[in-house]
Design a protein around this motif. Structure first.
Motif, PDB file in Angstrom:
ATOM      1  N   GLN A  54     -18.913 -12.930  81.098  1.00  0.00           N
ATOM      2  CA  GLN A  54     -17.608 -12.373  80.882  1.00  0.00           C
ATOM      3  C   GLN A  54     -17.809 -10.621  80.346  1.00  0.00           C
ATOM      4  O   GLN A  54     -18.545 -10.402  81.391  1.00  0.00           O
ATOM      5  N   ILE A  97      -7.991 -15.353  78.318  1.00  0.00           N
ATOM      6  CA  ILE A  97      -9.740 -15.261  79.435  1.00  0.00           C
ATOM      7  C   ILE A  97      -9.238 -14.122  80.454  1.00  0.00           C
ATOM      8  O   ILE A  97     -10.035 -13.977  81.554  1.00  0.00           O
ATOM      9  N   SER A 109     -11.366 -11.463  79.366  1.00  0.00           N
ATOM     10  CA  SER A 109     -12.201 -11.379  78.427  1.00  0.00           C
ATOM     11  C   SER A 109     -13.017 -11.629  80.455  1.00  0.00           C
ATOM     12  O   SER A 109     -14.771 -11.614  79.548  1.00  0.00           O
ATOM     13  N   PHE A 127     -16.538 -18.735  72.778  1.00  0.00           N
ATOM     14  CA  PHE A 127     -14.064 -18.142  73.073  1.00  0.00           C
ATOM     15  C   PHE A 127     -13.738 -18.194  72.201  1.00  0.00           C
ATOM     16  O   PHE A 127     -13.446 -17.627  71.826  1.00  0.00           O
ATOM     17  N   ASP A 187     -13.765 -21.793  80.533  1.00  0.00           N
ATOM     18  CA  ASP A 187     -13.677 -20.203  79.736  1.00  0.00           C
ATOM     19  C   ASP A 187     -12.557 -18.914  80.868  1.00  0.00           C
ATOM     20  O   ASP A 187     -12.053 -18.132  80.584  1.00  0.00           O
TER      21      ASP A 187
END
Length: 621
Positions: A125, A157, A160, A323, A373
């Motif tokens: 991330q 996403i 992130s 998430f 994710d």
């Protein structure tokens, strides 16, 4: 190597395959004919788009050679390993053989390894993400859909993670997502998010360096048109971005000289081959974010590899508890996200094991999702509703259901299914272009002529031969000559053309379409319509081009037409597969017809062209 070389030629192998086999035979000093024959098989497999040769799954078109090779995979692998030309992963040998039985050219093994390594390095991330601001931006985005809003998930996403892969069919809103990503990135910057590369924020005077790119000039130009009203960013082809030219195949940017970017967004990623992706990954700064968008169901690149399809295979989008906790908006919208979460607690794992056998795909996906994710598949079509023929037909073709697909074609009034005989072809094509023909003959306004031409297109599977792009273009040229058009001349008013070579000076790109018309002074020029702007180009300044009453399905990728006719050959060809038919079908906005015999249509729907690759295996190591 007289005997093996003759065998390859007898089986119709290309001269390139024969010459590479001869090269390997010289390295083996004629003592390992099995390796030479396998090298020929590998070369032919690569010509069909595979990155490697899977010894356990020889392409059907090459299976005639297998009776000359060891009977078992184990014996075959042992014979290859005994040679001087074959090495293990990490060795510097012309051929690389993995434990899974995948045989590569060294260059392609290296490309695939570098791509996998670069993706793994980005599976984390973004550290300085302003989650509160992103949630606010997503909540303020009024985009009512039933269930989970996958567009918002895609934006989340993309913001992130250091890598985001967004796959979706036509009409699922990928261009809208690009615009929203750009807006959210700028919003993050305004709220003092530091630049990933410099560590400085708004107060440091640094701007977030964002790059936009696409594999082809046509795709880049289309994305440029889509964002130009809201964003002042230039979209480049990947070759131009990397500085790749005919004199510099490795490009200006590489591992030693990385791209000056913090974020790179790439549209139409399904067209990126493994070598181009490797060059891109080597040139990406380690802290930069990479966002890939495309349709993994579409035709892959002309060159070897299908990177987006490989990454999307068996992925539905799995999301961690972290998430979901960061973005409660999605959880509140629907509980379905929770069913896709990669469970981590012992109790959840025991529950999964009790409910589902460990060998089942769902259990495997829950426990082995590499791109948790980082991957999302868009599922809501804003172009086709649930009753749309085009949407239903595309789904049935993707599923390989030929009976259902044919039933749909027979039942719907807005579609026709005809055998590709000469009369059917001429009637279908001339009727499809009738509004364009009338516009030219009545000397309508240039923009009206161009718009009329872009309402209809013939998409052919083959470039040459019967039932091909060439045959349709010749047929229409003869038909228009009978109507009095001066088609015997190279340049004539009304000739539609497609650019086949990028010309940055003229801002014309491979795939751009225009029509030869007379300008206000009466001079014959090529006229193009980009957005709301007409552009006239002198005939002597035109880059390479060709007549385009018909175009290949490959060339049509990224285009849309109100109506299309899909032309398949009357004989089964290795090029025919469901990916090609799906790509063609989804170019239509309103109506379509298919010109094909039933056996050829069924074969096309039943045939999948899954390119062999070890990319997913590499990621899971």
């Amino acid at each position: 190597m007289t005997e093996p070389l003759n065998l390859l030629r007898q089986h119709g192998f290309s001269e390139l395959a024969c010459q590479f086999a001869a090269f390997i035979d010289r390295k083996e000093q004629g003592e390992q004919p099995v390796i030479s024959l396998t090298a020929g098989l590998l070369t032919e497999a690569m010509a069909q788009g595979h990155v490697c040769l899977n010894l356990a799954h020889i392409p059907e078109t090459l299976q005639a050679m297998t009776d000359l090779l060891p009977g078992s995979i184990e014996d075959w692998q042992a014979a290859l390993k005994a040679g001087k030309s074959v090495g293990e992963p990490g060795e510097y040998k012309p051929l690389i053989l993995t434990d899974e039985g995948l045989l590569y050219l060294y260059r392609y093994w290296l490309d695939e390894r570098d791509v996998a390594d670069a993706i793994r390095q980005r599976l984390h991330q973004v550290e300085d993400l302003d989650v509160f601001q992103l949630n606010k931006d997503l909540a303020d985005w009024h985009n009512p859909v039933e269930g989970v809003d996958w567009q918002k998930v895609a934006v989340a996403i993309a913001l992130s993670w250091h890598i985001a892969i967004i796959s979706g069919g036509p009409g699922t809103g990928k261009t809208t997502i690009v615009l929203k990503i750009l807006q959210c990135l700028q919003s993050q910057y305004k709220h003092n998010t530091p630049s990933p590369s410099t560590g400085e924020g708004q107060g440091g005077g640094e701007k977030l360096r964002i790059g936009l790119a696409a594999p082809t000039g046509k795709a880049a130009a289309r994305l440029q048109q889509s964002i130009s009203r809201e964003q002042n960013l230039e979209v480049k082809t990947l070759h131009r971005l990397l500085g790749i030219t005919e004199h510099n195949e490795q490009g200006r940017y590489n591992a030693e000289r990385t791209l000056p970017l913090d974020v790179l967004i790439i549209d139409e990623a399904s067209m990126i081959d493994i070598s181009l992706m490797a060059k891109l990954m080597r040139a990406m700064p380690q802290k930069a974010r990479l966002i890939l968008l495309g349709d993994s169901q579409q035709l892959a690149s002309v060159e070897s590899g299908a990177v987006l399809a490989n990454l999307s295979e068996a992925e539905q989008g799995q999301f961690s508890e972290k998430f979901i906790e960061q973005f409660p908006l999605f959880e509140l919208t629907s509980q379905s996200l929770r069913t896709r979460v990669k469970q981590s607690s012992p109790e959840a794992q025991q529950s999964d094991q009790a409910e589902t056998d460990d060998s089942s795909p769902s259990a495997e996906n829950r426990s082995e999702a590499v791109l948790t994710d980082s991957f999302v598949r868009l599922q809501h079509s804003y172009r086709f509703d649930k009753d749309s023929l085009i949407g239903q037909l595309a789904a049935q073709v993707n599923a390989g259901h030929s009976d259902n697909a044919i039933s749909l074609l027979q039942a719907q009034p807005e579609s026709t299914w005809l055998p590709p005989d000469e009369r059917s072809l001429l009637n279908t094509v001339s009727n499809g272009y009738q509004r364009f023909i009338d516009a030219v003959e009545n000397e309508a306004k240039p923009q009206d002529i161009l718009q009329a031409f872009d309402e209809f297109r013939v998409l052919a599977a083959l470039k040459q031969g019967p039932q091909s792009v060439t045959s349709i273009n010749r047929m229409m040229t003869r038909y228009l000559a009978q109507r009095g058009w001066r088609t015997a001349q190279t340049y004539y008013p009304g000739r539609p053309i497609m650019i086949t070579q990028n010309d940055y000076r003229q801002q014309l790109f491979n795939g751009d379409i225009g029509v030869m018309l007379r300008d206000e002074s009466g001079q014959l020029k090529a006229c193009f319509y980009f957005g709301e702007e007409l552009r006239w180009v002198g005939l002597n300044r035109l880059p390479a081009h060709e007549t385009v009453f018909a175009m290949t399905v490959h060339k049509s990728q990224g285009s849309e037409f109100d109506a299309i006719s899909i032309l398949l050959p009357d004989e089964i060809s290795p090029i025919l597969n469901r990916e090609l038919l799906y790509t063609a079908i989804t170019r239509a906005r309103k109506t379509l017809n298919i010109l094909a015999t039933e056996p050829v249509l069924r074969h096309t729907i039943h045939t999948r062209h899954q390119r062999e690759s070890g990319l997913k295996n590499q990621l899971e190591k």
